[in-house]
Scaffold this motif. Sequence first.
Motif, PDB file in Angstrom:
ATOM      1  N   THR A   1     -20.447  60.076 -43.058  1.00 53.63           N
ATOM      2  CA  THR A   1     -21.821  60.096 -42.566  1.00 53.63           C
ATOM      3  C   THR A   1     -22.508  61.391 -42.978  1.00 53.63           C
ATOM      4  O   THR A   1     -21.854  62.391 -43.274  1.00 53.63           O
ATOM      5  N   GLN A   2     -23.814  61.353 -42.977  1.00 49.02           N
ATOM      6  CA  GLN A   2     -24.630  62.509 -43.358  1.00 49.02           C
ATOM      7  C   GLN A   2     -24.236  63.745 -42.557  1.00 49.02           C
ATOM      8  O   GLN A   2     -24.154  64.847 -43.092  1.00 49.02           O
ATOM      9  N   SER A   3     -23.985  63.574 -41.269  1.00 49.00           N
ATOM     10  CA  SER A   3     -23.633  64.703 -40.397  1.00 49.00           C
ATOM     11  C   SER A   3     -22.207  65.195 -40.613  1.00 49.00           C
ATOM     12  O   SER A   3     -21.843  66.250 -40.111  1.00 49.00           O
ATOM     13  N   LYS A   4     -21.405  64.422 -41.317  1.00 46.07           N
ATOM     14  CA  LYS A   4     -19.983  64.674 -41.546  1.00 46.07           C
ATOM     15  C   LYS A   4     -19.142  64.497 -40.285  1.00 46.07           C
ATOM     16  O   LYS A   4     -17.974  64.877 -40.261  1.00 46.07           O
TER      17      LYS A   4
ATOM     18  N   ALA B   1     -22.945  52.590 -31.987  1.00 43.98           N
ATOM     19  CA  ALA B   1     -24.367  52.853 -32.231  1.00 43.98           C
ATOM     20  C   ALA B   1     -25.227  52.158 -31.178  1.00 43.98           C
ATOM     21  O   ALA B   1     -26.194  52.737 -30.665  1.00 43.98           O
TER      22      ALA B   1
ATOM     23  N   CYS C   1     -27.475  54.225 -28.552  1.00 47.95           N
ATOM     24  CA  CYS C   1     -28.918  54.035 -28.666  1.00 47.95           C
ATOM     25  C   CYS C   1     -29.499  53.516 -27.353  1.00 47.95           C
ATOM     26  O   CYS C   1     -30.526  54.001 -26.875  1.00 47.95           O
TER      27      CYS C   1
ATOM     28  N   MET D   1     -38.058  59.735 -40.915  1.00 50.59           N
ATOM     29  CA  MET D   1     -36.710  60.175 -40.663  1.00 50.59           C
ATOM     30  C   MET D   1     -35.755  59.170 -41.295  1.00 50.59           C
ATOM     31  O   MET D   1     -35.925  57.962 -41.147  1.00 50.59           O
ATOM     32  N   LYS D   2     -34.766  59.674 -42.007  1.00 53.88           N
ATOM     33  CA  LYS D   2     -33.771  58.828 -42.649  1.00 53.88           C
ATOM     34  C   LYS D   2     -32.393  59.399 -42.374  1.00 53.88           C
ATOM     35  O   LYS D   2     -32.209  60.609 -42.307  1.00 53.88           O
ATOM     36  N   ARG D   3     -31.434  58.521 -42.216  1.00 54.47           N
ATOM     37  CA  ARG D   3     -30.033  58.902 -42.043  1.00 54.47           C
ATOM     38  C   ARG D   3     -29.221  58.155 -43.085  1.00 54.47           C
ATOM     39  O   ARG D   3     -29.555  57.025 -43.444  1.00 54.47           O
ATOM     40  N   THR D   4     -28.148  58.766 -43.570  1.00 55.76           N
ATOM     41  CA  THR D   4     -27.349  58.134 -44.612  1.00 55.76           C
ATOM     42  C   THR D   4     -25.874  58.090 -44.234  1.00 55.76           C
ATOM     43  O   THR D   4     -25.394  58.872 -43.410  1.00 55.76           O
ATOM     44  N   ALA D   5     -25.188  57.167 -44.847  1.00 52.39           N
ATOM     45  CA  ALA D   5     -23.738  57.067 -44.760  1.00 52.39           C
ATOM     46  C   ALA D   5     -23.251  56.504 -46.085  1.00 52.39           C
ATOM     47  O   ALA D   5     -23.998  55.848 -46.805  1.00 52.39           O
TER      48      ALA D   5
END
Length: 138
Positions: A22-25, A53, A57, A1-5
């Motif tokens: 962010t990836q999710s916008k 975060a 988390c 799993m990867k997340r980006t910004a």
Amino acid sequence: MKRTANAVWNGSLKEGEGKLTTQSKVLDKSQYCFNSRFGEGKSTNPDELLAAAHAGCFAMALSLILGKEGYTPDALDVSSEVTMDADKLELTGSHLTLKAKIPNINQDKFMECANAAKDNCPVSKALSLKITMDATLQ
């Protein structure tokens, strides 16, 4: 799993500004600037995003740990205060504050679960990780 910004910065440090996406916008070209980080500017900054975060988390990790122990929290209200030494440009700590409502749990079990979440949530672990980088100049 990867997340980006993505961060784009334009201009000098003090007069310039940046935009974060962010990836999710959820953050979509959200402004950040020097004054929001080192003053009281009305945009976001990396330190408060790290605090968000960490709080998020930790809350999720605690919910997971409580569930494995047979408890379902009614509410976990968590805040994180990230501290920076501005003279050294160094983040020096993240202090978590938890207010919890968990039916049928005793104080010892509660503290055991909270400490396990503090030590083992992925963001807590990342705060002491080795930093590496790939950099390309275009």
